[in-house]
Enzyme design. Structure first.
Site, PDB file in Angstrom:
ATOM      1  N   SER A 135       0.734  -1.083   0.088  1.00  0.00           N
ATOM      2  CA  SER A 135       0.068   0.075  -0.109  1.00  0.00           C
ATOM      3  C   SER A 135       0.950   1.205  -0.035  1.00  0.00           C
ATOM      4  CB  SER A 135      -0.985  -0.113   1.417  1.00  0.00           C
ATOM      5  OG  SER A 135      -1.931   0.952   1.195  1.00  0.00           O
ATOM      6  N   ASP A 198      -7.346  -4.510  -7.517  1.00  0.00           N
ATOM      7  CA  ASP A 198      -6.951  -3.432  -6.530  1.00  0.00           C
ATOM      8  C   ASP A 198      -7.184  -2.011  -7.170  1.00  0.00           C
ATOM      9  OD1 ASP A 198      -6.070  -1.983  -4.364  1.00  0.00           O
ATOM     10  OD2 ASP A 198      -3.981  -3.067  -4.334  1.00  0.00           O
ATOM     11  N   HIS A 314      -7.086  -5.270  -2.337  1.00  0.00           N
ATOM     12  CA  HIS A 314      -5.812  -4.546  -1.989  1.00  0.00           C
ATOM     13  C   HIS A 314      -5.437  -5.207  -0.520  1.00  0.00           C
ATOM     14  CE1 HIS A 314      -3.350  -1.211  -1.066  1.00  0.00           C
ATOM     15  NE2 HIS A 314      -3.758  -0.807  -0.102  1.00  0.00           N
TER      16      HIS A 314
END
Length: 631
Positions: A135, A198, A314
């Protein structure tokens, strides 16, 4: 000698990287360390050594990332980095400034002091450093890897392998950053793993300013989930309001679609990808490095998804990475359907890649009668996406054939030999002339038709070598092109022969009075690139003592140094400040020692010592002044 011609494409070369990652524990190890950092090291990073490899994992739980506050705010890299990324800076004000996400740069700088100390402690203990992160941590890892690459290049320290592996990382910078990384040949040091749907890696392609509250909510949701590594992801997004998911999904998908179909996407997007992208699905993975193709694949994969899976994907990198190692480029369904693989090796590669990305037009689930209309709609969408994905990969074949391009370049090199030969002939004529001026001074002080012809050839050779560097920096040539002996020695030979003419032209036209001396203000970047090639060459040449003078002076900057030394002589005659006079005498003395060493080692061509050459005239003036210094 050039390697054999190959039709290897950009897609195929990047598949080599993906195959390597899938066949080694590197991806799984990187994700494990990232997962630990996510759980136990919020707002920080973890350093872990596994064998001879050190992993530096940045947590995805970075509260002060600036992703939601500053959104798409880009900041010129040289405005706030204190020179940490100097090798990436643009070479002239005419170039687009290199920009990075303001919040991400601020995050990296908050880590820098501690990171520098810990990386320094690893030097000599490990062979490789892998910067990794999930991330927002992925963006911090990318900046950290860029800093380390810049640091290692600037300090010329012990060679160390640097690799950056990110998982679901947001975009970092603009197209100028992408080009600068290509110019440094660092694209292969970055591998960005992106789960099929994602939304985070796609987020900054879109105009998300109006969705900042929603993004804040999503970040807090993801952070809570990252803190619990055993959380079951499937269906987890149902905890969020449905309209919240849908609004952001539609905004990103719409802007990404426009970008994927734009004729000049770089002009349309603030952000631009760099490095290789590994797109993961439960079927396997596909690796793409062409930036335009990366954007198209991001759009096509997202178009097959839904708001919920774009949120949940994600958090599913653990599952995806495990599947990559077990199912990478698995051809199972081709054989099950009895279709077999296409006869063309490239078509087979494309077909397998589409399956790995789960972008084939094959419906996997049995169709219920009551869902027939919806199934037909989904089937049509899948077929359209599969066609577009195939075209995207095939475009890579037509646009990017590094070894074939290198082979064609070798043919072009042979065609410019006559231009070089004419300059060599001119040099021989000057060396045999009665005026005893030599090659450099003849070109600088004469303006006949012969010099005009040489000047034209000089420009033609410069154009060729500039095009070589342009292709290399745009990833159009093999990754080891600048280390192949043929091109290293060809560039060196060109530089030694032609750069003295560039210097002569610079001083003949009075550019030194406008810009300053050649070495600091007039030297073309191609020569600096060639210097770097020579220093980094794979095969070292054993230095042998010369028995006769060189055919060309071995320091291509020799005449520029003579010109500077000539100005010092003028300055020392007119200067009244004792301190400045002593400094000038020191410079003149050092230049004489440098020149005498070259002559003693026979590393100059004989025209340097001709009676009427600039160097000989300098020596006469220096001998007249030198006794005054010793008095």
């Amino acid at each position: 000698m050039e390697t054999g011609i190959s039709c290897q494409t950009n897609f195929e070369s990047s598949e080599m990287l993906a195959t390597f990652l899938a066949s080694t524990p590197l991806l799984e190890e990187a994700w494990k360390v990232c997962s630990i950092a996510n759980t136990w090291f919020p707002d920080s990073y973890l350093v872990q050594q596994i064998g001879t490899v050190a992993y530096v994992a940045f947590s995805g739980r970075q509260v002060d990332s600036g992703l939601e506050q500053s959104c798409r705010n880009l900041l010129p890299l040289d405005a706030a980095d204190a020179g940490l990324f100097a090798p990436l800076y643009r070479h002239s004000q005419a170039e687009e400034p290199i920009k990075v996400h303001h919040g991400m740069l601020k995050l990296f700088l908050s880590f820098y002091s501690g990171l520098r100390i810990q990386v320094a402690a690893l030097v000599g203990k490990v062979k490789s450093i892998v910067m990794t992160g999930h991330s927002i941590g992925g963006a911090a890892a990318s900046l950290s890897a860029l800093w380390l690459l810049c640091h290692l290049q600037s300090t010329m320290s012990t060679p160390m392998s640097v690799l950056c592996v990110t998982f679901g990382s947001p975009l970092l910078g603009n197209g100028a950053l992408h080009r600068s990384i290509l110019r440094q040949r660092w694209g292969g040091n970055f591998c960005h793993v992106v789960s099929k749907h994602d939304i985070v890696p796609r987020l900054l392609f879109a105009e998300i300013t109006n969705h900042v509250p929603t993004i804040q909510t999503l970040l807090h949701f993801w952070h809570r989930c990252m803190a619990s590594p055993n959380v079951i992801v499937d269906g987890l997004s149902s905890q969020l309001p449905q309209d919240l998911n849908t609004n952001v999904f539609q905004c990103v998908l719409k802007d990404l679609e426009m970008l994927a179909h734009a004729k000049d996407a770089t002009a349309e997007s603030l952000f631009w990808p760099f490095g290789s992208y590994v797109f993961c699905s439960l079927e396997g993975a596909i690796c793409v490095e062409n930036a335009a193709s990366v954007i198209q694949m991001m759009y096509l994969m997202m178009a097959m998804g839904s708001p919920s899976c774009c949120i949940e994907d994600h958090l599913m990198y653990g599952d995806s990475v495990g599947k990559v190692s077990k199912q990478f480029l698995n051809a199972k369904s081709f054989h099950e359907n009895g279709d077999g693989l296409p006869n063309s090796s490239f078509e087979a590669g494309v077909a397998l890649a589409l399956q790995s990305a789960d972008l084939t037009d094959i419906d996997k689930e049995p169709v219920q009668v009551e869902d027939l209309w919806l199934a037909m709609q989904n089937s049509n969408l899948r077929k359209n996406v599969a066609i577009m994905a195939k075209e995207c990969l095939q475009k890579g074949q037509n646009d990017h054939r590094p070894n074939l391009t290198a082979a064609n370049l070798a043919i072009r090199l042979s065609k410019i030999v006559p231009y070089r030969a004419e300059i060599e002939w001119y040099k021989d004529c000057c060396n045999g002339a009665d005026d005893q001026m030599g090659y450099y001074d003849s070109f600088k002080r004469k303006a006949s038709r012969r010099e005009a012809r040489v000047n034209m050839n000089r420009h033609k050779l410069a154009s060729f070598w500039n095009s070589v560097i342009h292709m290399l920096e745009n990833n159009e040539l093999p990754h080891d092109f600048d280390r192949r002996d043929k091109w290293v020695f060809a560039s060196l030979s060109y530089k030694l022969l032609v750069e003295p003419l560039d210097i002569a032209d610079y001083y003949r036209t009075g550019m030194h009075r406008e810009r300053g001396h050649y070495i600091e203000n007039g030297r073309q970047r191609r020569y600096e690139v060639f210097d770097k090639w020579w220093r980094s060459r794979s095969s070292q040449v054993e230095e042998k003592k010369r028995s006769k003078f060189a055919s060309v002076t071995q320091d291509s900057l020799f005449w520029a140094k003579v010109e500077e030394a000539g100005e010092w002589l003028d300055d020392v005659r007119n200067e009244r400040d004792v301190t400045k006079i002593n400094l000038l005498w020191h410079k003149l003395d050092m230049f004489e020692k440098y020149a005498m060493e070259l002559i003693q080692n026979k590393e100059v061509s004989k025209d340097v010592m001709f009676k009427n050459s600039s160097f000989s005239r300098w020596m006469e003036e220096w001998k007249e002044l030198k006794p005054q210094f010793h008095c």
